[in-house]
Design an enzyme around this catalytic site. Structure first.
Site, PDB file in Angstrom:
ATOM      1  CD1 TRP A  24      -3.380  -1.095   0.791  1.00  0.00           C
ATOM      2  CD2 TRP A  24      -1.801  -2.254   1.909  1.00  0.00           C
ATOM      3  NE1 TRP A  24      -3.694  -2.357   0.838  1.00  0.00           N
ATOM      4  CE2 TRP A  24      -3.059  -3.477   1.540  1.00  0.00           C
ATOM      5  CE3 TRP A  24      -1.051  -3.092   2.403  1.00  0.00           C
ATOM      6  CZ2 TRP A  24      -2.605  -4.227   2.058  1.00  0.00           C
ATOM      7  CZ3 TRP A  24      -0.869  -3.886   3.197  1.00  0.00           C
ATOM      8  CH2 TRP A  24      -1.979  -5.055   2.595  1.00  0.00           C
TER       9      TRP A  24
ATOM     10  CG  HIS B 225      -6.480  -1.343   3.594  1.00  0.00           C
ATOM     11  ND1 HIS B 225      -6.269  -2.244   3.897  1.00  0.00           N
ATOM     12  CD2 HIS B 225      -6.373  -1.283   4.183  1.00  0.00           C
ATOM     13  CE1 HIS B 225      -5.406  -2.764   4.868  1.00  0.00           C
ATOM     14  NE2 HIS B 225      -4.962  -1.305   4.913  1.00  0.00           N
TER      15      HIS B 225
ATOM     16  NE  ARG C 207      -4.647   1.283  -2.081  1.00  0.00           N
ATOM     17  CZ  ARG C 207      -4.681   0.175  -2.254  1.00  0.00           C
ATOM     18  NH1 ARG C 207      -4.591  -0.371  -3.592  1.00  0.00           N
ATOM     19  NH2 ARG C 207      -5.669  -0.618  -1.211  1.00  0.00           N
TER      20      ARG C 207
ATOM     21  CD  GLN D 217     -10.304  -1.372  -0.071  1.00  0.00           C
ATOM     22  OE1 GLN D 217     -10.316  -1.237   0.843  1.00  0.00           O
ATOM     23  NE2 GLN D 217      -9.429  -1.937  -1.375  1.00  0.00           N
TER      24      GLN D 217
ATOM     25  CB  VAL E 243      -7.527 -13.044   5.257  1.00  0.00           C
ATOM     26  CG1 VAL E 243      -8.258 -11.793   5.992  1.00  0.00           C
ATOM     27  CG2 VAL E 243      -6.179 -12.495   4.410  1.00  0.00           C
TER      28      VAL E 243
ATOM     29  CB  ALA F 206     -11.838 -10.015   6.209  1.00  0.00           C
TER      30      ALA F 206
HETATM   31  N1  PHE Z   1      -7.831  -4.681   1.980  1.00  0.00           N
HETATM   32  C1  PHE Z   1      -6.812  -5.539   1.163  1.00  0.00           C
HETATM   33  C2  PHE Z   1      -6.635  -4.330  -0.469  1.00  0.00           C
HETATM   34  O1  PHE Z   1      -7.040  -3.136   0.259  1.00  0.00           O
HETATM   35  C3  PHE Z   1      -8.098  -6.449   0.360  1.00  0.00           C
HETATM   36  C4  PHE Z   1      -8.934  -7.410   1.317  1.00  0.00           C
HETATM   37  C5  PHE Z   1      -9.898  -6.723   2.363  1.00  0.00           C
HETATM   38  C6  PHE Z   1      -7.954  -8.756   1.335  1.00  0.00           C
HETATM   39  C7  PHE Z   1     -10.041  -7.886   2.782  1.00  0.00           C
HETATM   40  C8  PHE Z   1      -8.455  -8.971   1.983  1.00  0.00           C
HETATM   41  C9  PHE Z   1      -9.597  -9.287   2.766  1.00  0.00           C
HETATM   42  O2  PHE Z   1      -6.457  -5.280  -1.128  1.00  0.00           O
END
Ligand code: PHE
Length: 351
Positions: free
Chosen positions: A161, A182, A208, A222, A265, A319
């Site tokens: 990120w 995010h 970003r 998002q 995750v 998630a």
């Molecule tokens: N937050 C991650 C992204 O911006 C996306 C994501 C969210 C992945 C939740 C897994 C679980 O790339």
């Protein structure tokens, strides 16, 4: 006129009265005429008054004749007044005349931005499966955006990120604030404020530090998702996201899950749908692969659960996170993400 009107006198009176009335074009002129003939001192009124001095049988014939004249004058008076009234109405109608055969004038009607529409459609899909919609701050702490999501300071995973930092330095000389990269920090905030079961979706703006091109914007939307409870499995995640894909992209959609990495995750996955343009055969939209990646997902990392005080031996969860503009681009065949931020009505009016 004498007090003894002859039939000729009455005839002449009627004739001249009617001639004059013919000339009276305005309601004022008509009123003057009425006063002159039928008013208290009017000519006909005088005649009628004079009848009283006649002998009874003379009075009867002359009276009847005079009354006939009176009836004629009154009737013509009403007619003349009606004519003036109609004339006035006609003038008004003429002045404000409308051509009912002209095409209507177009009234511009506002509408929701395509991103807003897409956000709502996505949230509706999850709301139908029992998810609550919550929102969080766009200016976020490093703590929620990274640390509590199992992304420690100086960890190479942060390179995923490119971050816009807020120009504020704390006592340790660190910059603890940023524009959220995010919506995942809301996973942490939600769990810190509630006990399982948790089922939320989080729409919101993210930022970003990125150069823009057809598929990258430095700001975008998002939708995050989080479900935590006892006994939640990867199969629940697949079923939920499968249903979502079918609701948004059509009931005949197929989905594909492949391993991916996100620190918060474990295991992590990337979900793709079969290309709804070529039905999997290979085209521009799916870049010849037959599959289109639409979101990242995974089982919530036990480290994250423990971080918010959940017992990870009791609770599990999944998630997911997706880019809203990307979903809209796929759904509507839009080839440049920058169009969402161009404020160009030629684009916006298509939705
Ligand atoms: N937050 C991650 C992204 O911006 C996306 C994501 C969210 C992945 C939740 C897994 C679980 O790339």
């Amino acid at each position: 006129m004498t007090s003894n009107p002859t039939p000729t006198d009455l005839e002449e009176l009627q004739a001249s009265a009617l001639r004059e009335l013919e000339q009276a074009a305005s309601s004022e002129a008509i009123e003057q005429w009425r006063v002159a003939y039928l008013g208290r001192r009017g000519r006909l009124t005088q005649v009628l008054r004079g009848l009283s001095s006649l002998a009874p049988d003379e009075r009867r014939t002359a009276g009847a004749a005079a009354n006939r004249v009176k009836a004629v004058l009154e009737e013509r008076l009403a007619g003349a007044e009606e004519n003036v009234r109609l004339g006035r109405l006609q003038a008004i109608a003429e002045e404000g005349r409308i051509d009912v055969t002209l095409p209507g004038r177009h009234v511009p009607v506002g509408r929701l931005h395509p991103t807003t529409q897409m956000v709502r459609e996505i949230c509706d899909a999850f709301a139908s499966m029992g998810f609550q919609v919550v929102e969080g701050p766009e200016v976020e702490w490093d703590y929620y955006n990274f640390e509590m999501l199992n992304i420690p300071k100086d960890h190479p995973a942060r390179d995923m990120w490119d971050t816009l930092w807020i120009d504020h330095v704390d006592a340790q000389g660190e910059r603890p604030m940023l524009l959220r990269t995010h919506t995942s920090p809301m996973q942490v905030r939600t769990m810190q404020n509630a006990e399982p079961p948790v089922r939320v979706v989080v729409p919101g703006k993210c930022y970003r530090y990125e150069a823009t091109d057809a598929t990258h914007e430095w700001h975008f939307y998002q939708v995050e998702g989080l479900a935590v409870d006892e006994g939640i499995t990867f199969a629940d995640m697949k079923g939920t996201l499968y249903e979502f894909a079918r609701l948004i992209f059509g009931s005949e959609r197929k989905v594909r899950f492949r391993v991916d990495f996100f620190p918060f995750v474990e295991p992590g996955a990337e979900m793709a749908i079969d290309c709804f343009v070529c039905k999997g055969g290979g085209c521009n939209v799916c870049k010849g692969t037959g599959w289109i990646e639409i979101l990242g997902a995974g089982m919530v990392n036990p480290t994250v659960l423990e971080g918010v005080g959940y017992d990870s031996s009791r609770y599990t969860g999944f998630a997911f996170g997706m880019g809203v503009e990307r979903i809209a681009m796929l759904k509507y065949g839009i080839d440049d993400i920058r169009l969402f931020y161009g404020n160009d009505l030629r684009f916006l009016q298509q939705f």
